[in-house]
Scaffold this active site. Structure first.
Site, PDB file in Angstrom:
ATOM      1  N   ASP A  39      18.709 -67.535  -2.201  1.00  0.00           N
ATOM      2  CA  ASP A  39      17.990 -66.490  -2.933  1.00  0.00           C
ATOM      3  C   ASP A  39      18.012 -65.169  -2.147  1.00  0.00           C
ATOM      4  OD1 ASP A  39      16.101 -65.984  -5.223  1.00  0.00           O
ATOM      5  OD2 ASP A  39      14.710 -65.512  -3.598  1.00  0.00           O
ATOM      6  N   GLU A  71      23.130 -65.486  -3.790  1.00  0.00           N
ATOM      7  CA  GLU A  71      22.662 -64.541  -4.799  1.00  0.00           C
ATOM      8  C   GLU A  71      22.555 -63.206  -4.078  1.00  0.00           C
ATOM      9  OE1 GLU A  71      18.879 -63.494  -7.632  1.00  0.00           O
ATOM     10  OE2 GLU A  71      18.712 -63.713  -5.489  1.00  0.00           O
TER      11      GLU A  71
HETATM   12  C1  NOJ Z   1      15.764 -64.033  -7.338  1.00  0.00           C
HETATM   13  C2  NOJ Z   1      15.262 -65.099  -8.245  1.00  0.00           C
HETATM   14  O1  NOJ Z   1      16.289 -65.479  -9.125  1.00  0.00           O
HETATM   15  C3  NOJ Z   1      14.052 -64.542  -8.956  1.00  0.00           C
HETATM   16  O2  NOJ Z   1      13.603 -65.404  -9.961  1.00  0.00           O
HETATM   17  C4  NOJ Z   1      12.972 -64.266  -7.943  1.00  0.00           C
HETATM   18  O3  NOJ Z   1      11.891 -63.622  -8.581  1.00  0.00           O
HETATM   19  C5  NOJ Z   1      13.478 -63.365  -6.808  1.00  0.00           C
HETATM   20  N1  NOJ Z   1      14.773 -63.757  -6.346  1.00  0.00           N
HETATM   21  C6  NOJ Z   1      12.527 -63.397  -5.630  1.00  0.00           C
HETATM   22  O4  NOJ Z   1      12.597 -64.618  -4.962  1.00  0.00           O
END
Ligand code: NOJ
Length: 458
Positions: free
Chosen positions: A209, A271
Site C-alpha cells: 500500500d 501500489e
Molecule cells: C490505498 C488504499 O487502496 C486505500 O483504500 C487507502 O485508503 C489508502 N491507500 C491509505 O492506506
C-alpha cells in the site's frame, strides 16, 4: 505442486475486500470463514490468486488500512487459526494468496503509537513516528501546510499526558493513520518480521500500500513549500520531499532478498501513484517485481485510449523486465459498468455527490461495454486484477444514506466529497439479501443463466 516462480506474470488475481465479501455467521460483516466457504466459487472463476485487502485488527477508520496489529487477524472477522485454514483451502484449490501490507502508516490504536503518545518529545518511542513541535508562539500552528490525501491538514496536534497541548504528528491520510518514520531502524525491522510472519504461514505474496511514500526528507519539514499530495505532479527525479524518493527503493531491495529466501520466491506488487516511468522502478526484478498500472481505471471506454495505454504499458513493462498489469476496478474507484454507462464528460465525484441523480446511467450500454472491455483485458499479455463483484456486473451504489458512509473522505471533506463506499457494498449472494441496486444480479441467479456476466467471466 510448487508453482513456477514467475506464475504472476500471466495471472488473473481477484481482490477480496473481506468485510463485504461473505458474512458466514450473520453478524453483519464478512469474515474469513466466509472466504473459506466460497472457495468453490473462487475456483469456478479460474483464478490464479486472491488478493486479500486488510484483515488485521482495526477500528476501521479507513476500511482496515488503519492497522492496529500487523501480525494478527481482526477478531470481528476471524482468528489466526481461521487464516491458516483459509490458506490451506485456497492452496488446495490451487489459488495463491496475496495479502495487503500497509507500511506507510499504522493506526492510532497501534501499541507503538499509544506508547509514543505517552512518551516525552524526543524519546525513542516518538521517533518511530513523525512528531514535531508546532510553529507559532505556543506551537499552535502545524509544522507546515501539507495537506493530507483526505484533506485538510496532514498534521494533528496531540495532548500531553497532563492535558496541555503538545507536539504534532504527520499523517498523509486520516488522523487515525499516523505515518511511520522509515528512517527508524526498529520500524524497518518490525516490517521484516511482519513479512516473514505471513510468508512462513504460507502467504504467496504481498500488495504494498502507498509504496511510494515511505521515505520522506524529514530535514525539510520546516522549510518545504506546500507539497502536492498528487504523486503525478511531483518532480520526476526522486527528490520530492514526500513521495517517490530515490531512497525508498533501498527498502524494497531489502524486502526482495527476504522474498527470495522462499521457494518459489514471494511475489509483490506496488501500489505507487506516480507517473508510469517512475512506477516501473518499483517493478524491477531486484525490488517488488510488479507495480499496478492504473491507467485503464482512469480511462473512459474507447478503442483509441485503450490502445494507447496498452501499447505504452507493454513497452514499459518490458523495459524493466516485468510484466504488465491491467485493472478496471478496485475498492477505491467507481465500478466500471457504471463509469461506462455514464456520458464521458461526467465528473464522477460530482455525480456521486448528487447521489447519482445528476446523470442517468445507461446500464445496458454500461454492461455491453464492460463485457467487451473485460474480454479485451483478459486477452492481454500480463497480469489482470479483478475486484470482487465485477464478475456479477455490479454497478456503483451512489445513494447510500449518510449513516452508511464510512469512508473518512466524506467526513474530512465536510460532506463535499462522497468517498468510496459505493463500490464496497456487500456482494449479493442471494436475491433475498441483495442491495436494491443489485436485484437481479445475485450470484444465485447468475449461476444458472448461461449468458450471465458471471459465466462470461468464468
Ligand atoms: C490505498 C488504499 O487502496 C486505500 O483504500 C487507502 O485508503 C489508502 N491507500 C491509505 O492506506
Amino acid at each position: 505442486m510448487a508453482k513456477d516462480a514467475l506464475w504472476w506474470r500471466q495471472a488473473a488475481i481477484y481482490q477480496i475486500y473481506p468485510r463485504s465479501f461473505y458474512d458466514s455467521n450473520g453478524d453483519g460483516i464478512g469474515d474469513l470463514n466466509g472466504i473459506i466457504e466460497k472457495v468453490p466459487y473462487l475456483k469456478s472463476l479460474n483464478l490464479d490468486a486472491v488478493w486479500l485487502s486488510p484483515f488485521y485488527p482495526s477500528a476501521l477508520a479507513d476500511g482496515g488500512y488503519d492497522v492496529d496489529d500487523y501480525r494478527d487477524v481482526d477478531p470481528k472477522i476471524g482468528t489466526l487459526k481461521d487464516f491458516d485454514r483459509m490458506v490451506k483451502a485456497l492452496h488446495k484449490a490451487d489459488i495463491s494468496l496475496i495479502i495487503d501490507i500497509v507500511p506507510n502508516h499504522s493506526s492510532n490504536q497501534h501499541k507503538w503509537f499509544k506508547e509514543a503518545l505517552a512518551s516525552e518529545p524526543g524519546s525513542k518511542a516518538r521517533d518511530r513516528y513523525i512528531f514535531r513541535d508546532g510553529r507559532g508562539k505556543n506551537g499552535e500552528l502545524p509544522p507546515n501546510d501539507w495537506p493530507s490525501h483526505f484533506v485538510p491538514s496532514a498534521w494533528t496536534r496531540t495532548n500531553n499526558p497532563d492535558g496541555t497541548p503538545g507536539q504534532w504528528y504527520l499523517h498523509l491520510f486520516a488522523p487515525e493513520q499516523p505515518d511511520w518514520n522509515w528512517d527508524n531502524r526498529e520500524v524497518e525491522e518490525d516490517f521484516l518480521k511482519t513479512l516473514r510472519f505471513w510468508a512462513d504461514r504460507g502467504v504467496d505474496g504481498f500488495r504494498i500500500d502507498v509504496a511510494h511514500a515511505l521515505k520522506k526528507d524529514l530535514k525539510r519539514i520546516y522549510t518545504a513549500k506546500k507539497n502536492n499530495v498528487d504523486g503525478f505532479k511531483i518532480p520526476q527525479n526522486g527528490t520530492d520531499v514526500l513521495f517517490d524518493r530515490n531512497e525508498v527503493h533501498e527498502v524494497y531491495k531489502t524486502w526482495r532478498k527476504l522474498f527470495n529466501e522462499y521457494n518459489p520466491p514471494k511475489f509483490a506488487v506496488a501500489e505507487a501513484y506516480v507517473k508510469a516511468k517512475r512506477r516501473m522502478l518499483y517493478a524491477r526484478p531486484d525490488e517488488l517485481g510488479q507495480a499496478f498500472n492504473f491507467d485503464l481505471l482512469g480511462a473512459y471506454y474507447g478503442a483509441k485510449d485503450f490502445k494507447r495505454i496498452i501499447t505504452e504499458n507493454l513497452k514499459l513493462a518490458k523495459s524493466e523486465g516485468s510484466s504488465s498489469t491491467w485493472v478496471f476496478n478496485n475498492h477505491d474507484r467507481v465500478r466500471h459498468t457504471t463509469r461506462f454507462g455514464l456520458p464521458k464528460k461526467v465528473d464522477l465525484r460530482t455525480w456521486l455527490l448528487a447521489d447519482g441523480k445528476s446523470h442517468k446511467v445507461d446500464m445496458e450500454l454500461g454492461l455491453q461495454r464492460a463485457r467487451a472491455a473485460t474480454l479485451m483485458l483478459l486477452a492481454l499479455p500480463g497480469c489482470t486484477y479483478l475486484y470482487q463483484g465485477e464478475e456479477l456486473a455490479l454497478p456503483e451504489v451512489p445513494d447510500l444514506p449518510e449513516s452508511e458512509l464510512a469512508d473518512p473522505i466524506w467526513k474530512r471533506t465536510s460532506g463535499t466529497e462522497k468517498g468510496r463506499d459505493g463500490c464496497r457494498v456487500s456482494i449479493p449472494w442471494s436475491e433475498a439479501t441483495a442491495h436494491k441496486h443489485f436485484k437481479g444480479l445475485s450470484a444465485e441467479i447468475q449461476e444458472s443463466a448461461s449468458d450471465s456476466m458471471l459465466n462470461f467471466y468464468r
